[in-house]
Scaffold this active site. Structure first.
Site, short mmCIF file in Angstrom:
data_model
loop_
_atom_site.label_atom_id
_atom_site.label_comp_id
_atom_site.label_asym_id
_atom_site.label_seq_id
_atom_site.Cartn_x
_atom_site.Cartn_y
_atom_site.Cartn_z
N PHE A 40 -12.39 31.18 -0.01
CA PHE A 40 -13.48 31.75 0.77
C PHE A 40 -13.05 33.10 1.35
O PHE A 40 -11.90 33.27 1.75
CB PHE A 40 -13.83 30.86 1.98
CG PHE A 40 -14.24 29.47 1.62
CD1 PHE A 40 -15.57 29.14 1.44
CD2 PHE A 40 -13.28 28.47 1.48
CE1 PHE A 40 -15.94 27.85 1.12
CE2 PHE A 40 -13.64 27.18 1.17
CZ PHE A 40 -14.98 26.86 0.99
N CYS A 41 -13.98 34.02 1.39
CA CYS A 41 -13.88 35.22 2.22
C CYS A 41 -15.32 35.58 2.57
O CYS A 41 -16.22 34.76 2.35
CB CYS A 41 -13.12 36.36 1.53
SG CYS A 41 -13.96 37.16 0.15
N GLY A 42 -15.57 36.74 3.09
CA GLY A 42 -16.93 37.08 3.51
C GLY A 42 -17.95 36.93 2.41
O GLY A 42 -19.01 36.33 2.59
N GLY A 44 -16.74 36.23 -1.03
CA GLY A 44 -16.09 35.51 -2.11
C GLY A 44 -15.58 36.45 -3.20
O GLY A 44 -14.81 36.06 -4.07
N SER A 84 -18.33 33.11 2.81
CA SER A 84 -18.63 32.41 4.06
C SER A 84 -19.77 33.10 4.82
O SER A 84 -20.44 32.47 5.63
CB SER A 84 -17.39 32.32 4.94
OG SER A 84 -16.93 33.62 5.29
#
Length: 124
Positions: A40-42, A44, A84
């Site tokens: 996950f990151c801001g 993806g 996310s």
């Protein structure tokens, strides 16, 4: 993922450089220590780019159930990535479930495409 019966190792980090976690997960998956990974990151996208730098990793950013299934079924991806800030909790759970319920089976349509990716990866 645990509620679906999967063992989970959380590589979560306070490190703002998401590439550090993504490459660590990629290395562990590529080494066979884990069957699959979810990052996950801001959006993806960043973790997908970082993970794909690891030889043996095939990471796909997914945002719908069909793409999550095809990441496994058609591309034999061993990591999916999600945003996310762009994916709600319920959709995120559905995407992970759809991905983890699939198993790649080599076939005439997708197999040669995956082989080509693996062949290139093996020349690096």
């Amino acid at each position: 993922m645990k509620s679906l019966g999967h063992e989970v190792t959380d590589f979560g980090s306070e490190d703002v450089i998401y590439a550090h976690v993504a490459t660590k997960v990629g290395e562990e998956v590529a080494a066979g220590k884990f069957d699959r990974g979810v990052l996950f990151c801001g959006t993806g996208i960043g973790v997908m780019l970082a993970a794909n730098k690891i030889k043996g990793v095939r990471a796909a950013n997914v945002n719908n159930v069909y793409a999550a299934k095809r990441a496994c079924l058609g591309n034999n991806c061993n990591i999916i990535t999600l945003g996310s800030q762009t994916t709600g909790d319920m959709l995120g759970k559905e995407l992970i479930q759809a991905y983890l319920e699939c198993n790649y089976v080599y076939n005439e349509r997708s197999g040669k495409k995956v082989d080509a990716i693996n062949d290139y990866d093996n020349t690096r």
